[in-house]
Design a protein around this motif. Structure first.
Motif, PDB file in Angstrom:
ATOM      1  N   THR A  11       0.866  -1.403  -0.100  1.00 46.06           N
ATOM      2  CA  THR A  11       0.016  -0.133  -0.208  1.00 46.06           C
ATOM      3  C   THR A  11       0.809   1.152  -0.007  1.00 46.06           C
ATOM      4  N   ALA A  12       2.120   1.284   0.660  1.00 46.94           N
ATOM      5  CA  ALA A  12       2.709   2.628   0.944  1.00 46.94           C
ATOM      6  C   ALA A  12       3.579   2.614  -0.469  1.00 46.94           C
ATOM      7  N   ILE A  13       4.044   1.677  -1.036  1.00 44.12           N
ATOM      8  CA  ILE A  13       4.596   1.968  -2.369  1.00 44.12           C
ATOM      9  C   ILE A  13       3.676   2.328  -3.399  1.00 44.12           C
ATOM     10  N   ALA A  14       2.476   1.954  -3.593  1.00 45.29           N
ATOM     11  CA  ALA A  14       1.448   2.470  -4.653  1.00 45.29           C
ATOM     12  C   ALA A  14       1.190   3.805  -4.223  1.00 45.29           C
ATOM     13  N   TYR A  15       0.919   4.277  -3.216  1.00 47.78           N
ATOM     14  CA  TYR A  15       0.632   5.690  -2.734  1.00 47.78           C
ATOM     15  C   TYR A  15       2.023   6.508  -3.154  1.00 47.78           C
ATOM     16  N   PHE A  16       3.118   6.246  -2.751  1.00 53.51           N
ATOM     17  CA  PHE A  16       4.309   6.665  -2.861  1.00 53.51           C
ATOM     18  C   PHE A  16       4.433   7.102  -4.140  1.00 53.51           C
ATOM     19  N   LEU A  17       4.430   6.184  -5.237  1.00 51.58           N
ATOM     20  CA  LEU A  17       4.547   6.455  -6.632  1.00 51.58           C
ATOM     21  C   LEU A  17       3.601   7.473  -7.031  1.00 51.58           C
ATOM     22  N   LEU A  18       2.162   7.267  -6.670  1.00 51.62           N
ATOM     23  CA  LEU A  18       1.139   8.190  -6.714  1.00 51.62           C
ATOM     24  C   LEU A  18       1.605   9.691  -6.579  1.00 51.62           C
ATOM     25  N   PHE A  19       1.835   9.769  -5.446  1.00 52.97           N
ATOM     26  CA  PHE A  19       2.371  11.108  -5.006  1.00 52.97           C
ATOM     27  C   PHE A  19       3.556  11.713  -5.820  1.00 52.97           C
ATOM     28  N   LEU A  20       4.543  10.971  -5.964  1.00 49.23           N
ATOM     29  CA  LEU A  20       5.662  11.211  -6.959  1.00 49.23           C
ATOM     30  C   LEU A  20       5.239  11.883  -8.144  1.00 49.23           C
ATOM     31  N   GLY A  28      -5.741  -1.884   4.185  1.00 50.92           N
ATOM     32  CA  GLY A  28      -4.654  -1.720   3.097  1.00 50.92           C
ATOM     33  C   GLY A  28      -5.234  -1.409   1.922  1.00 50.92           C
ATOM     34  N   VAL A  29      -6.676  -1.612   1.499  1.00 51.19           N
ATOM     35  CA  VAL A  29      -7.288  -1.392   0.112  1.00 51.19           C
ATOM     36  C   VAL A  29      -8.431  -0.523   0.349  1.00 51.19           C
ATOM     37  N   TYR A  30      -9.384  -0.994   1.121  1.00 53.14           N
ATOM     38  CA  TYR A  30     -10.664  -0.502   1.069  1.00 53.14           C
ATOM     39  C   TYR A  30     -10.722   1.042   1.729  1.00 53.14           C
ATOM     40  N   THR A  31      -9.994   1.083   3.006  1.00 44.45           N
ATOM     41  CA  THR A  31     -10.094   2.375   3.541  1.00 44.45           C
ATOM     42  C   THR A  31      -8.542   3.125   3.542  1.00 44.45           C
ATOM     43  N   SER A  32      -7.779   2.555   2.643  1.00 49.05           N
ATOM     44  CA  SER A  32      -6.375   3.240   2.410  1.00 49.05           C
ATOM     45  C   SER A  32      -6.315   4.469   2.110  1.00 49.05           C
TER      46      SER A  32
END
Length: 448
Positions: A87-96, A230-234
């Motif tokens: 979850t952290a990797i997915a959002y990290f790439l999104l904000f980058l 990690g998915v529904y309320t991430s």
């Protein structure tokens, strides 16, 4: 004071870098860099925060009534870190990806993420624990455990996550000229907080499920929590962090002193209020009753996502409009306006530069950073946020762009990401290595 000192003072007041002088050695530049000192202070502090949390959560806890809460062992922490990582990797790439027009340095990204993961969780765990003890009652009350989560945790967590934004604004004001940059840094701090928080929740779930006899499928029980958090309320922590960033961005770009003070406070209050509502719904309703609230939350996330996409479009139009001022005086070309105001064209230049070697990529990235700084500098100049010292800085950028243009990729027309291999003609082929008769091209003379 000399003329250079006066000009540097004017630049400092406008948040601009000092006038370029002789190139200092790398170690002198490092000692003079605020980022170096910031990292030197924060990284050991981050390590202490993680170690202290480990010392707090690892041992078993015995309560006054004799019950024992098992601590988090190494296996449970590794399990939690593995599933929280994705979850952290997915959002990290999104904000980058969002921080594309005036991107921050990788060190700033990591420090923002580390603040949320280490400092914010460390402060929150102590304050929330203390508040929970103060709000506890001696009577048997089913809602006793949810009071701190609803009324205290939202304000504490949002305040600790947003602290790094105010710290970076104070130290690097001239770098934070885009709303998307503030949104990206706030999102990185928020997902860092969610990353460590998910590790703790997952590890607790593993310890409980593996030590409770009545649970037939411990792994299935844990995975339900992984899917929920990690998915529904991430989106929860990033969403509330973005609200604070919006308020701070409005305050930084406003001319009114009242708006500069009230806008960040309003953003924080909205973030804490949304976090309070979110925790209240999750804490007081069973999982089956969360479906309606989840759909409502997804609608809010869709609105925020649409707003961010429109923000990217607005930033692209701003860059193109402000670069047009320099095009009219002949300092830039028509293609510069088209290429460097297009998000996908900029991405293509980055990828093409990477496949053409580090020198070409560094020159391209430097050119892109400078021309974007030029656009935002012009925006600040027209809005009255930058004084006359911005004109001399603009001339420096123009001259540096002209020096970089022959070494950088500056146009996407006909540009392929992967460079084509040059085909050698027959005349370019080396002569055969085997001996041959004279006149056919052998390396050795023909025997007599």
């Amino acid at each position: 004071m000399s003329t250079v000192q006066i000009e540097n003072r004017d630049r400092w007041l406008s948040g601009l870098p000092p006038k370029a002088g002789p190139q200092r050695p790398w170690h002198q530049r490092m000692w003079r860099s605020p980022k170096f000192w910031l990292a030197l202070v924060l990284i050991p502090f981050y390590a202490y925060c993680l170690w202290d949390q480990y010392q707090l959560l690892h041992p078993d806890t015995t309560f006054p009534d004799g019950t024992v809460a098992l601590g988090l062992n190494h296996d449970s922490l590794r399990f939690g870190a593995f599933w929280a990582m994705w979850t952290a990797i997915a959002y990290f790439l999104l904000f980058l990806w969002l921080d594309r027009f005036r991107p921050q340095r990788p060190l700033i990204w990591l420090l923002a993420f580390g603040w949320g993961a280490c400092a914010s969780t460390w402060m929150s765990i102590y304050v929330n624990t203390w508040a929970g003890q103060m709000m506890a009652t001696t009577d048997a009350n089913a809602d006793m455990g949810t009071r701190a989560a609803i009324f205290i945790a939202p304000f504490v967590e949002e305040a600790t996550k947003a602290t790094v934004l105010f710290l970076l604004v104070v130290l690097f004001r001239r770098r934070l000229v885009s709303r998307l940059s503030l949104v990206s840094l706030a999102g990185l701090s928020a997902i860092g907080f969610a990353f460590v928080e998910n590790i703790i929740y997952y590890a607790r779930s593993v310890v409980y499920a593996t030590n409770t006899v009545g649970i037939e499928d411990p792994f299935g029980e844990v995975m339900e929590l992984v899917m929920l958090r990690g998915v529904y309320t991430s989106f929860g922590h990033p969403l509330f962090g973005i609200m604070t960033a919006f308020g701070l961005a409005v305050g930084l770009s406003a001319r009114s002193k009242i708006v500069r003070v009230t806008a960040p406070l309003a953003g924080f209050v909205v973030a804490a209020g949304g976090h309070m509502l979110f925790n209240g719904v999750v804490s007081t309703n069973p999982t089956e009753a969360l479906r309606t609230q989840w759909y409502m939350a997804l609608g809010l996330v869709a609105v925020i996502t649409l707003f961010l996409v429109l923000g990217v479009v607005a930033q692209a139009q701003l860059v193109r409009r402000r670069l047009g001022d320099y095009r009219r005086v002949g300092w830039l070309t028509d293609r510069d306006l088209v290429v460097f105001s297009g998000p996908f064209k900029r991405m293509k230049l980055h990828l093409a530069g990477i496949f053409r070697g580090p020198k070409k990529w560094l020159a391209t990235a430097r050119f892109m950073r400078l021309i974007t700084e030029l656009a935002y500098l012009r925006e600040g100049r027209t809005r009255g946020l930058v004084a006359e010292a911005g004109d001399s800085r603009a001339h420096e950028i123009i001259h540096e762009l002209e020096e970089l243009r022959p070494r950088a990729l500056t146009d996407t027309a006909g540009l392929k990401i992967l460079p084509e291999r040059k085909r050698r003609s027959r005349t370019d082929l080396p002569p055969p290595q085997a001996p041959g008769p004279s006149g056919i091209g052998g390396n050795w003379p023909a025997p007599r």
